[in-house]
Design a protein around this motif. Structure first.
Motif, PDB file in Angstrom:
ATOM      1  N   ARG A   1       0.821  -1.215   0.000  1.00  4.82           N
ATOM      2  CA  ARG A   1       0.000   0.000   0.000  1.00  4.82           C
ATOM      3  C   ARG A   1       0.855   1.266   0.000  1.00  4.82           C
ATOM      4  N   LEU A   2       2.168   1.087  -0.003  1.00  3.61           N
ATOM      5  CA  LEU A   2       3.076   2.222   0.083  1.00  3.61           C
ATOM      6  C   LEU A   2       3.425   2.709  -1.317  1.00  3.61           C
ATOM      7  N   ILE A   3       3.195   4.007  -1.584  1.00  6.57           N
ATOM      8  CA  ILE A   3       3.396   4.533  -2.932  1.00  6.57           C
ATOM      9  C   ILE A   3       4.361   5.711  -2.916  1.00  6.57           C
ATOM     10  N   TYR A   4       4.936   5.966  -4.077  1.00  3.42           N
ATOM     11  CA  TYR A   4       5.823   7.118  -4.278  1.00  3.42           C
ATOM     12  C   TYR A   4       5.200   7.990  -5.364  1.00  3.42           C
ATOM     13  N   ILE A   5       5.030   9.276  -5.068  1.00  2.00           N
ATOM     14  CA  ILE A   5       4.380  10.207  -5.988  1.00  2.00           C
ATOM     15  C   ILE A   5       5.443  11.165  -6.508  1.00  2.00           C
ATOM     16  N   ARG A   6       5.515  11.285  -7.831  1.00  2.00           N
ATOM     17  CA  ARG A   6       6.566  12.111  -8.434  1.00  2.00           C
ATOM     18  C   ARG A   6       5.972  13.152  -9.363  1.00  2.00           C
ATOM     19  N   GLN A   7       6.491  14.363  -9.257  1.00  2.00           N
ATOM     20  CA  GLN A   7       6.169  15.429 -10.203  1.00  2.00           C
ATOM     21  C   GLN A   7       7.380  15.628 -11.120  1.00  2.00           C
ATOM     22  N   SER A   8       7.140  15.730 -12.411  1.00  3.74           N
ATOM     23  CA  SER A   8       8.225  15.903 -13.365  1.00  3.74           C
ATOM     24  C   SER A   8       7.882  17.019 -14.338  1.00  3.74           C
ATOM     25  N   ALA A   9       8.917  17.530 -15.000  1.00  6.17           N
ATOM     26  CA  ALA A   9       8.743  18.575 -16.014  1.00  6.17           C
ATOM     27  C   ALA A   9       9.638  18.227 -17.202  1.00  6.17           C
TER      28      ALA A   9
ATOM     29  N   HIS B   1      17.260  40.362 -25.717  1.00  7.50           N
ATOM     30  CA  HIS B   1      16.410  39.171 -25.750  1.00  7.50           C
ATOM     31  C   HIS B   1      14.962  39.567 -25.481  1.00  7.50           C
ATOM     32  N   VAL B   2      14.055  39.085 -26.334  1.00  3.47           N
ATOM     33  CA  VAL B   2      12.635  39.401 -26.201  1.00  3.47           C
ATOM     34  C   VAL B   2      11.917  38.189 -25.622  1.00  3.47           C
ATOM     35  N   HIS B   3      11.242  38.395 -24.509  1.00  6.37           N
ATOM     36  CA  HIS B   3      10.495  37.307 -23.875  1.00  6.37           C
ATOM     37  C   HIS B   3       9.206  37.025 -24.642  1.00  6.37           C
ATOM     38  N   ALA B   4       8.991  35.766 -24.991  1.00  3.94           N
ATOM     39  CA  ALA B   4       7.771  35.364 -25.698  1.00  3.94           C
ATOM     40  C   ALA B   4       6.718  34.972 -24.680  1.00  3.94           C
ATOM     41  N   ALA B   5       5.529  35.490 -24.841  1.00  4.69           N
ATOM     42  CA  ALA B   5       4.443  35.209 -23.897  1.00  4.69           C
ATOM     43  C   ALA B   5       4.135  33.720 -23.865  1.00  4.69           C
ATOM     44  N   GLY B   6       3.913  33.201 -22.658  1.00  2.68           N
ATOM     45  CA  GLY B   6       3.535  31.799 -22.491  1.00  2.68           C
ATOM     46  C   GLY B   6       4.695  30.825 -22.552  1.00  2.68           C
ATOM     47  N   THR B   7       5.912  31.327 -22.701  1.00  4.89           N
ATOM     48  CA  THR B   7       7.079  30.452 -22.743  1.00  4.89           C
ATOM     49  C   THR B   7       8.080  30.872 -21.676  1.00  4.89           C
ATOM     50  N   GLU B   8       8.977  29.971 -21.358  1.00  9.95           N
ATOM     51  CA  GLU B   8      10.016  30.274 -20.386  1.00  9.95           C
ATOM     52  C   GLU B   8      11.184  30.983 -21.060  1.00  9.95           C
ATOM     53  N   ASP B   9      11.911  31.764 -20.293  1.00 14.27           N
ATOM     54  CA  ASP B   9      13.187  32.303 -20.749  1.00 14.27           C
ATOM     55  C   ASP B   9      14.209  31.163 -20.794  1.00 14.27           C
ATOM     56  N   PRO B  10      15.313  31.347 -21.493  1.00 22.09           N
ATOM     57  CA  PRO B  10      16.356  30.309 -21.488  1.00 22.09           C
ATOM     58  C   PRO B  10      16.878  30.075 -20.071  1.00 22.09           C
ATOM     59  N   ARG B  11      17.455  28.913 -19.843  1.00 23.61           N
ATOM     60  CA  ARG B  11      17.953  28.548 -18.520  1.00 23.61           C
ATOM     61  C   ARG B  11      19.473  28.396 -18.544  1.00 23.61           C
ATOM     62  N   ALA B  12      20.085  28.767 -17.439  1.00 24.33           N
ATOM     63  CA  ALA B  12      21.537  28.655 -17.301  1.00 24.33           C
ATOM     64  C   ALA B  12      21.872  28.147 -15.906  1.00 24.33           C
ATOM     65  N   GLN B  13      23.020  27.506 -15.792  1.00 25.87           N
ATOM     66  CA  GLN B  13      23.538  27.106 -14.480  1.00 25.87           C
ATOM     67  C   GLN B  13      24.133  28.333 -13.797  1.00 25.87           C
ATOM     68  N   TRP B  14      23.990  28.390 -12.468  1.00 29.07           N
ATOM     69  CA  TRP B  14      24.541  29.506 -11.690  1.00 29.07           C
ATOM     70  C   TRP B  14      25.635  28.961 -10.784  1.00 29.07           C
TER      71      TRP B  14
ATOM     72  N   ALA C   1       6.985  23.619 -20.140  1.00 24.53           N
ATOM     73  CA  ALA C   1       7.667  22.747 -19.178  1.00 24.53           C
ATOM     74  C   ALA C   1       7.002  21.380 -19.099  1.00 24.53           C
ATOM     75  N   ASN C   2       5.708  21.309 -19.484  1.00 19.69           N
ATOM     76  CA  ASN C   2       4.972  20.041 -19.535  1.00 19.69           C
ATOM     77  C   ASN C   2       4.990  19.319 -18.179  1.00 19.69           C
ATOM     78  N   PHE C   3       4.511  20.009 -17.137  1.00 19.88           N
ATOM     79  CA  PHE C   3       4.477  19.404 -15.802  1.00 19.88           C
ATOM     80  C   PHE C   3       3.530  18.206 -15.778  1.00 19.88           C
ATOM     81  N   GLN C   4       3.977  17.126 -15.103  1.00 17.54           N
ATOM     82  CA  GLN C   4       3.199  15.886 -15.014  1.00 17.54           C
ATOM     83  C   GLN C   4       3.297  15.315 -13.609  1.00 17.54           C
TER      84      GLN C   4
END
Length: 829
Positions: free
Chosen positions: A57-65, A525-538, A260-263
């Motif tokens: 009965r023990l479950i693991y719930i995961r959210q992914s993108a 850089h022009v941000h497009a509505a409904g989309t994410e900006d590019p991502r970088a490591q910090w 991002a297609n969150f699931q």
């Protein structure tokens, strides 16, 4: 009683042929030992029940993108609260956040990995203490006292099961300091989702009590477990969780960008724990099965050869009235003795093999860390022995009462019927086919490992020593923490042989994976509505970081003392990676342009409002450096923004020391310097970047080693099988060869004929193995996404090696055929 008599007769018969008996026992011990060891491991990791109460009965719930490359996005507190309120098929939820702590108060100061949990966690997980008590609902809330539970392995290895640790107080540091009392030791269990040393309540982590953690929907850092309500199936819970999750996304669209297609997904905890090891263990089990097939085929050839030599004896027994059943029973008794001895030797050799394989499997599943050998090793060995004995007892054909199979009771020469010859060749081809599959698989792994090892990292890995020196902020301002590292670097630079010391917050390959990074933008850089900006490591570094790692600055300059980030009137500056410069400023000079962070998660960053405003303000680019991919062993183009460690709060705490001498010789001196500055400062995990990269490659190296050993064993057994078949064939055809030589045939012709016979068997085995391997790979690919078809090079190399070795193995019996004495051959009849 009659079968007991058969066993005594069989033992007496085998004592008269000790060479064959030893060969059969050793060959079977390889096949049975490998299979018993691997099946025991598979059972322990994949099939054995967990210690958790009501694990079904023990479950693991995961959210992914998946859209932003994050297969485990974790959950935020508001998301967990929404699921608790709306999902009824799950009777209780348990939350677990992984945090790195510095711990003072139990022996040496140390940095440890801990879990931060709510009061329902242990009840949901169905776990019990072996000492003291576990965290419960009474330990929830901001006014609760800090409490800590030690994991069983940590208690055993660090404190040698000392019960007096219960009741002691420790100081934990992680984004703030808290005191906590050790209240219990957790029973031995699978450490999931992380192999932690301690598990603490929420109040021990000031960050978990902050308003940003409690209210921030996108502040995701918590793993989620649940317990199915009575009578509820996994599919029902999955359907309700998906429905509730869809409502959450609809109510808070800003937290779930479409691209991002969150699931959300749910699995039984047992399946989640074993998912990482399932493919490799089942492939390993298949490989051991091929070893068993090869061993049985080899032994079957030996039994066939012995039966042909005994046909006179068998014919006499038939003439004296022995039935086929009696003869089969006699052969079964001999097979049982041989297979029983092989199984006994195999089980003995399997015990150390299981221990080694468990350490290997722990790279893929943390469940293997607590693996132990049990009685399954014995009954698997016994079962395989019985299977092999039955197969071997029914391999030979028995002479009939009317016509003996090959010779009469009075005949003294050795003749092999075409049926027996075909059986021997079939068994030899089977061995080669199975060996080809193993050899091709091992070649793929070895080729991959060589490519990984040869990949250029762009870092001076041999001469850079990385040491973990986590920040100790207790009673200190951020400025004092930075000054501590500056003074430590100054003193270390004064040591003989040290050319440069620098600070960084991430050790390449050890501390980070690729990750999704943070959203950012740049000039133009022009941000497009409904989309994410590019991502970088910090990354947060000190001046000299790139020089310390041997990485060139392509344009602009490094950080310097002039870049005083504490001067609020001075423009903040950064250095960027070459790939980021090309992407955001194509065909332009990036120096003196600006980048700035746009990721909403930065609102949860610790510090004052002024600190946060400065963090997301435009930063002037002062330099462009070559890419440093600190997450992938094979470097990929990477977008990275480097900030000075003087800009704000310091995380990570890693020192990089470049030296032309032996890096490890510096460890005692560096430790002494830092401990002289602060006696409570942990100094741990000193290793060169080369050794760190080697450690990361360990799973690939172990894959190559394990499958390479399997392939080598299979190749040896197969070669011996081919040589044995040809040797027996030459022995049976001695008269034929003598006649052919007497009629003028040249010895070289006989030599080529026998070698050609071995080459034909090898070619047939390679073709059969290629067909079988193709079908097996296609079938496995439907169930295991990690299984790929091998490339042309490994297949060609494996075929060439098998053909070459088979030809070499044919040379000895071929030379024997070419040297047949004509007169002796003609007198043999």
């Amino acid at each position: 009683m009659s079968f007991v008599r058969d066993l005594r007769v069989a033992a007496h018969s085998l004592f008269r042929t000790p060479g064959l008996a030893i060969a059969v026992v050793l060959t079977l011990s390889l096949g049975i030992g490998a299979n018993a060891a691997i099946f025991t491991l598979v059972r322990g990791v994949l099939l054995k029940p967990l210690v958790n109460r009501d694990e079904n009965r023990l479950i693991y719930i995961r959210q992914s993108a998946p859209g932003m490359g994050d297969d485990n996005a974790a959950f935020s507190v508001p998301e967990i609260q929404d699921l608790r309120a709306s999902v009824k098929t799950v009777s209780a939820f348990g939350d677990f956040s992984t945090m790195d702590f510095t711990m003072i108060g139990l022996g040496e100061p140390r940095s440890i990995r801990g879990g931060v949990v709510g009061g329902t966690y242990f009840d949901v997980m169905g776990l019990r203490p072996v000492l003291g008590r576990l965290i419960g609902p009474q330990d929830d809330g901001p006014k609760a006292a800090g409490v800590v539970v030690l994991t069983y392995r940590f208690w055993t290895t660090a404190f040698h099961k000392d019960p007096s640790v219960i009741g002691k107080t420790v100081r934990l540091g992680s984004m703030g300091d808290r005191s906590a009392m050790v209240i219990g030791v957790l029973e031995p269990c699978v450490p999931y989702p992380q192999d932690t040393e301690i598990i603490a309540n929420v109040v021990t982590s000031p960050h978990h009590l902050s308003a940003t953690m409690v209210t921030g929907r996108i502040h995701r850092m918590t793993e989620l477990f649940g317990r199915l309500a009575p009578g509820v199936t996994l599919d029902q819970a999955d359907a309700e969780l998906r429905s509730a999750y869809s409502a959450m996304k609809k109510d808070h669209p800003e937290a779930y960008p479409k691209d991002a297609n969150f699931q959300i997904g749910v699995k039984l905890l047992r399946d989640q724990i074993t998912s990482g090891a399932r493919t490799v263990l089942l492939v390993l089990l298949a490989a051991s099965g091929l070893i068993f097939i090869i061993a049985c085929s080899n032994v079957a050839n030996l039994i066939l050869a012995r039966t042909v030599r005994r046909e006179g004896e068998l014919a006499v027994r038939v003439a004296l009235g022995a039935s086929k059943g009696a003869l089969r029973r006699m052969l079964l008794a001999e097979s049982l003795l041989l297979c029983g001895a092989g199984a006994a030797l195999g089980v003995l050799s399997a015990q150390p093999m299981v221990a080694l394989l468990a350490r290997y499997a722990s790279r893929f599943s943390i469940r293997a860390l607590d693996f132990s050998v049990d009685s399954s090793l014995l009954w698997v060995g016994a079962a395989l022995a019985i299977v092999a004995a039955v197969i071997l007892a029914f391999v030979p054909r028995l002479p009939s009462s009317g016509t003996p199979n090959g010779l009469s009771p009075s005949s003294g020469s050795l003749r092999v019927t075409s049926s027996t010859s075909r059986r021997q060749q079939t068994f030899a081809v089977t061995q080669i086919a199975a060996s080809f599959v193993l050899l091709a698989g091992a070649s793929v792994l070895i080729t991959t490992l060589i490519a990984l090892q040869r990949a250029q990292t762009g870092l001076d890995t041999r001469h850079v020593l990385a040491i973990d020196v986590p920040p100790m902020a207790y009673g200190k301002t951020p400025r004092q923490v930075v000054d501590f590292y500056k003074e430590a670097m100054r003193r270390i630079d004064a040591l003989p042989g040290v050319s440069k010391t620098a600070f960084g917050n991430v050790v390449p390959w050890r501390d980070s994976g690729p990750g999704p990074g943070l959203q950012f933008s740049a000039d133009g850089h022009v941000h497009a509505a409904g989309t994410e900006d590019p991502r970088a490591q910090w990354r947060v570094i000190s001046p000299g970081f790139f020089a310390s790692l041997g990485v060139p600055i392509i344009a602009g300059r490094d950080f310097s003392a002039l870049d005083d980030q504490n001067d609020k009137n001075q423009e903040p500056v950064v250095i960027i990676s070459e790939t980021l410069a090309r992407r955001m400023f194509p065909n332009q000079d990036a120096v003196n342009r600006h980048v700035y962070w746009t990721d909403p998660v930065l609102q949860f960053f610790p510090g004052t409002d002024a600190d946060k405003a400065r963090l997301i303000a435009p930063h002037r680019i002062i330099g462009v450096t070559a890419d440093i991919d600190d997450g992938n062993v094979v470097p990929q183009p990477t977008l990275t923004v480097y900030s000075s460690f003087e800009e704000g709060a310091v995380f990570g705490g890693r020192l990089f020391i470049h030296t032309g001498e032996n890096p490890y010789a510096l460890v005692p001196s560096v430790t002494r310097i830092i401990r002289d500055m602060s006696a409570d400062q942990p100094v741990e995990h000193a290793a060169t970047l080369q050794d760190i990269r080697t450690e990361v490659l360990t799973p690939d190296r172990l894959n190559s080693l394990v499958f390479g050993v399997f392939a080598a064993v299979a190749l040896v057994i197969a070669v011996v099988g081919v040589a044995g078949v040809l040797a027996f064939s030459v022995s049976a055809r001695t008269r034929e060869f003598g006649i052919r030589l007497a009629l003028g045939s040249e010895p070289q012709r006989l030599l080529k004929g026998v070698i050609a016979e071995g080459a034909v068997m090898a070619a047939a085995g390679v073709l059969a193995g290629a067909a079988f391997g193709f079908v097996l790979a296609r079938l496995a690919g439907r169930y295991f996404l990690d299984v790929k078809m091998p490339g042309a090079l490994p297949v060609f190399v494996s075929a060439f090696v098998l053909m070459a070795v088979a030809v070499i193995a044919s040379a000895l019996p071929a030379a024997r055929a070419a040297r047949v004495d004509i007169m002796q051959a003609l007198r043999s009849e």
